[in-house]
Design a protein around this motif. Structure first.
Motif, mmCIF file in Angstrom:
data_model
loop_
_atom_site.group_PDB
_atom_site.id
_atom_site.type_symbol
_atom_site.label_atom_id
_atom_site.label_comp_id
_atom_site.label_asym_id
_atom_site.label_seq_id
_atom_site.Cartn_x
_atom_site.Cartn_y
_atom_site.Cartn_z
ATOM 1 N N GLY A 43 6.223 5.773 -1.436
ATOM 2 C CA GLY A 43 6.518 5.370 -2.809
ATOM 3 C C GLY A 43 5.199 4.921 -3.411
ATOM 4 O O GLY A 43 4.168 4.904 -2.727
ATOM 5 N N PRO A 44 5.200 4.526 -4.684
ATOM 6 C CA PRO A 44 3.931 4.133 -5.293
ATOM 7 C C PRO A 44 3.249 2.982 -4.552
ATOM 8 O O PRO A 44 2.027 2.978 -4.410
ATOM 9 C CB PRO A 44 4.317 3.709 -6.717
ATOM 10 N N THR A 45 4.048 2.037 -4.055
ATOM 11 C CA THR A 45 3.447 0.854 -3.404
ATOM 12 C C THR A 45 3.996 0.627 -1.999
ATOM 13 O O THR A 45 3.941 -0.477 -1.477
ATOM 14 C CB THR A 45 3.700 -0.422 -4.232
ATOM 15 N N TRP A 46 4.553 1.648 -1.413
ATOM 16 C CA TRP A 46 5.023 1.504 -0.026
ATOM 17 C C TRP A 46 4.864 2.804 0.742
ATOM 18 O O TRP A 46 4.738 3.875 0.159
ATOM 19 C CB TRP A 46 6.476 1.010 0.034
ATOM 20 N N ILE A 47 4.865 2.667 2.060
ATOM 21 C CA ILE A 47 4.856 3.827 2.965
ATOM 22 C C ILE A 47 5.906 3.547 4.038
ATOM 23 O O ILE A 47 6.017 2.417 4.537
ATOM 24 C CB ILE A 47 3.486 4.038 3.642
ATOM 25 N N GLY A 63 -8.652 4.830 1.039
ATOM 26 C CA GLY A 63 -8.595 6.063 1.813
ATOM 27 C C GLY A 63 -7.701 5.959 3.033
ATOM 28 O O GLY A 63 -7.080 6.954 3.445
ATOM 29 N N ASP A 64 -7.579 4.780 3.612
ATOM 30 C CA ASP A 64 -6.793 4.638 4.838
ATOM 31 C C ASP A 64 -5.296 4.848 4.625
ATOM 32 O O ASP A 64 -4.542 4.907 5.600
ATOM 33 C CB ASP A 64 -7.059 3.279 5.515
ATOM 34 N N LYS A 65 -4.881 5.019 3.370
ATOM 35 C CA LYS A 65 -3.464 5.380 3.177
ATOM 36 C C LYS A 65 -3.192 6.743 3.820
ATOM 37 O O LYS A 65 -2.057 7.066 4.162
ATOM 38 C CB LYS A 65 -3.087 5.365 1.696
ATOM 39 N N ALA A 66 -4.236 7.555 3.996
ATOM 40 C CA ALA A 66 -4.085 8.879 4.605
ATOM 41 C C ALA A 66 -3.739 8.800 6.093
ATOM 42 O O ALA A 66 -3.381 9.808 6.706
ATOM 43 C CB ALA A 66 -5.355 9.707 4.417
ATOM 44 N N VAL A 114 0.866 -1.174 0.000
ATOM 45 C CA VAL A 114 0.000 0.000 0.000
ATOM 46 C C VAL A 114 0.906 1.229 0.000
ATOM 47 O O VAL A 114 1.869 1.289 0.754
ATOM 48 C CB VAL A 114 -1.010 -0.022 1.177
ATOM 49 N N GLY A 115 0.587 2.181 -0.900
ATOM 50 C CA GLY A 115 1.434 3.363 -1.029
ATOM 51 C C GLY A 115 0.665 4.498 -1.671
ATOM 52 O O GLY A 115 -0.571 4.495 -1.680
#
Ligand SMILES: O=C(O)C1=C[C@@H](OP(=O)(O)O)[C@@H](O)[C@H](O)C1
Ligand SMILES: C=C(OP(=O)(O)O)C(=O)O
Length: 426
Positions: free
Chosen positions: A291-295, A273-276, A266-267
């Motif tokens: 990153g596109p697919t990482w946090i 929405g929970d990426k926020a 997830v990124g």
């Protein structure tokens, strides 16, 4: 009852591959079942909520093959709605993402369907969805308390037209109606009556429908039009993103006690929405990069925040226990619907935070948390709520042992949570 005692933890470091998103897994499974063609799904979540959806689809005549680890699935779409000559009973546990969307999709189908679940499911409202389906030709009987499952559906298809649906209790009602809309016999216009909570979950729904070839006209999340004649078509291969809510616990651990933790799956490109959630950690003082697919999160001096977290109700719970480690109080606002989820989460959170020494004000739709000078050792009750168990694992960074009662309740969305948590905190 099983318990797990976490000894005081000092560090959080490392990388975690986050298991598939519950919200995406159950949406993709349902649309793949209705779609024309075969869908190969990878990174599927293996958890109770997804098993309930898989079992329901099987009982409805859908054929699929699961890999041994149950994380990939090849599913033959029906290319039509469900048609059952004999009455079918579906047990859906406490999975909102199975109960609500299946309720609507089954009304658009043919047959007699009874939807049951765990006792808590019978306390979670569904009237707003039922009230929107009835004018479209649905025939639904409540078998227990009016407005709540269990229910019996005598299904004979849905017609289109124009309906209103309330959005102030759960976005899953609108999600369910949207996913069933292309199954109706004519165009369907949906008006959202009043406030719409948990709005980013509607983006997940629209994204998944688009993946399966159905376009929805979205007029500012207040009015949606779904044109008839559109059919769900398999995209062939689909990879489920990592679950952004599940990622929150590891990111919070880094913010509190890092080191640095990077979650994969997830990124910045995530539809969830929970990426926020990571941005909220950033506002509290943690260092965040995407990153596109990482946090990735690295510890910072944390300060309390006062925020409306209606858009991220699941990850917002993680802020409540992160607040134990911030300077000054934290307020989480506009989360009335915490009360109608796995448990009354406002009340459960307030009770358990007080056990570890926090000073808590519980409002009708908010919680204010003043952290203790020193987190106290406690046995945390989890109320059969996976998020209570996962959130309170973070309390073990406070220097005192924390016992989690019934840690197995994480099986709803994240069976291997405590193993992965041990991996980053050892
Ligand atoms: O649509 C979804 O996948 C979900 C929507 C949210 O529920 P509400 O819309 O009821 O807040 C969220 O809490 C739940 O875990 C999953
Ligand atoms: C609210 C939740 O679940 P459900 O999908 O059953 O609503 C959750 O996972 O926090």
């Amino acid at each position: 009852m099983d318990t797990l005692t976490l000894q005081p933890l000092a560090h959080a470091n490392g990388e975690v591959q986050i298991p598939g998103s519950k919200s995406l897994s159950n949406r993709i499974l349902l649309l793949a079942a209705l779609a024309q063609g075969t869908t190969r799904i990878t990174n599927l979540l293996d958890s109770d909520d997804v098993r309930h959806m898989l079992n329901a689809l099987q009982a409805l005549g859908v054929h699929y093959t699961l890999a041994d680890d149950r994380r990939s699935c090849e599913l033959e779409g029906l290319g039509r709605t469900f048609t059952c000559n004999e009455a079918v009973e579906l047990f859906l546990g406490n999975a909102g993402t199975a109960m609500r969307p299946l309720c609507a999709a089954l009304c658009a189908s043919t047959g007699e369907f009874t939807l049951t679940g765990e006792p808590r499911m019978y306390e979670r409202p569904i009237a707003d969805l039922v009230d929107a389906l009835l004018p479209l030709g649905a025939d639904i009987d409540y078998l227990g308390e009016p407005g709540y499952p269990p229910m019996r559906i005598q299904a004979n298809g849905l017609h289109g037209g124009e309906v209103s649906i309330k959005g102030n209790i759960s976005s899953q009602f609108l999600t369910a109606l949207l996913m069933a809309a292309p199954l109706a016999s004519s165009d369907l216009t949906i008006n959202v009556d009043g406030e719409l909570v948990s709005k980013p979950y509607i983006d997940i729904t629209l994204h998944t429908m688009a993946l399966f070839g159905v376009e929805v006209e979205n007029h500012n999340y207040q009015r949606f039009v779904v044109r008839a004649g559109q059919v769900y078509r398999s995209p062939g291969e689909v990879m489920v993103e990592g679950d952004a809510s599940s990622a929150s616990y590891f990111l919070a651990a880094a913010a509190i006690a890092g080191g640095t933790v990077r979650v994969y799956g997830v990124g910045a490109d995530s539809v969830q929405g929970d990426k926020a959630f990571a941005e909220v950690l950033g506002k509290m003082g943690a260092n965040v990069s995407y990153g596109p697919t990482w946090i990735e999160v690295t510890r910072g001096e944390l300060n309390g925040v006062d925020l409306d977290l209606n858009a991220i109700p699941d990850a917002a719970m993680t802020i409540a226990t992160t607040a134990l480690f911030a300077k000054g109080p934290t307020a989480i606002r506009n989360v009335y619907n915490w009360r109608v989820k796995e448990t009354d989460r406002l009340s459960a959170m307030a009770t358990e935070l007080r056990k570890v020494g926090a000073d808590v004000v519980e409002g009708e739709d908010f919680i204010e948390i003043t952290p203790p000078a020193q987190v106290q050792s406690a046995a945390i009750d989890t109320y059969d709520d996976h998020r209570m168990a996962m959130c309170f694992s973070l309390a073990a960074f406070g220097g005192a042992p924390i016992t989690i009662n019934d840690p197995g309740c994480t099986r709803k969305t994240f069976p291997e949570y405590f193993k992965l948590f041990a991996h980053i905190t050892r």
